[in-house]
Design a protein around this motif. Structure first.
Motif, mmCIF file in Angstrom:
data_model
loop_
_atom_site.group_PDB
_atom_site.id
_atom_site.type_symbol
_atom_site.label_atom_id
_atom_site.label_comp_id
_atom_site.label_asym_id
_atom_site.label_seq_id
_atom_site.Cartn_x
_atom_site.Cartn_y
_atom_site.Cartn_z
ATOM 1 N N GLU A 1 0.829 -1.204 0.000
ATOM 2 C CA GLU A 1 0.000 0.000 0.000
ATOM 3 C C GLU A 1 0.863 1.253 0.000
ATOM 4 O O GLU A 1 2.013 1.240 0.410
ATOM 5 N N GLY A 2 0.249 2.321 -0.437
ATOM 6 C CA GLY A 2 0.892 3.621 -0.346
ATOM 7 C C GLY A 2 1.803 3.896 -1.523
ATOM 8 O O GLY A 2 2.020 3.077 -2.409
ATOM 9 N N ASP A 3 2.309 5.084 -1.517
ATOM 10 C CA ASP A 3 3.188 5.554 -2.585
ATOM 11 C C ASP A 3 4.614 5.507 -2.070
ATOM 12 O O ASP A 3 5.150 6.501 -1.588
ATOM 13 N N LYS A 4 5.212 4.341 -2.160
ATOM 14 C CA LYS A 4 6.571 4.169 -1.643
ATOM 15 C C LYS A 4 7.571 4.352 -2.769
ATOM 16 O O LYS A 4 7.390 3.847 -3.875
ATOM 17 N N ASN A 5 8.609 5.065 -2.499
ATOM 18 C CA ASN A 5 9.664 5.267 -3.486
ATOM 19 C C ASN A 5 10.787 4.289 -3.184
ATOM 20 O O ASN A 5 11.498 4.430 -2.196
ATOM 21 N N ALA A 6 10.944 3.307 -4.030
ATOM 22 C CA ALA A 6 11.953 2.274 -3.796
ATOM 23 C C ALA A 6 13.368 2.833 -3.892
ATOM 24 O O ALA A 6 14.306 2.240 -3.374
ATOM 25 N N ASN A 7 13.527 3.971 -4.548
ATOM 26 C CA ASN A 7 14.862 4.539 -4.701
ATOM 27 C C ASN A 7 15.248 5.459 -3.553
ATOM 28 O O ASN A 7 16.389 5.881 -3.453
ATOM 29 N N ALA A 8 14.306 5.768 -2.695
ATOM 30 C CA ALA A 8 14.586 6.640 -1.562
ATOM 31 C C ALA A 8 15.240 5.829 -0.445
ATOM 32 O O ALA A 8 14.815 4.710 -0.166
ATOM 33 N N PRO A 9 16.253 6.376 0.194
ATOM 34 C CA PRO A 9 16.883 5.643 1.292
ATOM 35 C C PRO A 9 15.947 5.533 2.482
ATOM 36 O O PRO A 9 15.169 6.446 2.776
ATOM 37 N N GLU A 10 16.000 4.418 3.133
ATOM 38 C CA GLU A 10 15.174 4.192 4.310
ATOM 39 C C GLU A 10 15.810 4.894 5.501
ATOM 40 O O GLU A 10 17.024 4.854 5.692
ATOM 41 N N GLN A 11 14.986 5.549 6.305
ATOM 42 C CA GLN A 11 15.485 6.200 7.500
ATOM 43 C C GLN A 11 15.804 5.138 8.551
ATOM 44 O O GLN A 11 14.954 4.330 8.885
ATOM 45 N N LEU A 12 17.018 5.139 9.051
ATOM 46 C CA LEU A 12 17.446 4.160 10.037
ATOM 47 C C LEU A 12 17.507 4.792 11.412
ATOM 48 O O LEU A 12 17.794 5.977 11.554
ATOM 49 N N SER A 13 17.277 3.977 12.431
ATOM 50 C CA SER A 13 17.438 4.464 13.795
ATOM 51 C C SER A 13 18.935 4.605 14.073
ATOM 52 O O SER A 13 19.774 4.099 13.333
#
Length: 60
Positions: free
Chosen positions: A32-44
């Motif tokens: 679901e949702g508009d996820k950008n696969a090329n965007a880096p994931e925010q890490l803790s």
């Protein structure tokens, strides 16, 4: 040659087990949702691990 057959049987078993245990609702949520696969994931902060020591980097 028997190792290859054993590996193939184990792989097939792992795939079968994964297919049987899949959570359809979780898959749906992930799609679901508009996820950008090329965007880096925010890490803790705990997840942010330096794999290369800064003093050894050559890309700076």
């Amino acid at each position: 040659m028997s190792n290859t057959n054993d590996d193939n049987a184990r792989d097939a078993s792992n795939i079968r087990n994964a297919a049987e245990q899949v959570d359809g609702q979780r898959v749906e949520q992930n799609l679901e949702g508009d996820k950008n696969a090329n965007a880096p994931e925010q890490l803790s902060e705990e997840e942010q691990t330096s794999f290369i020591h800064d003093d050894l980097r050559t890309d700076k």
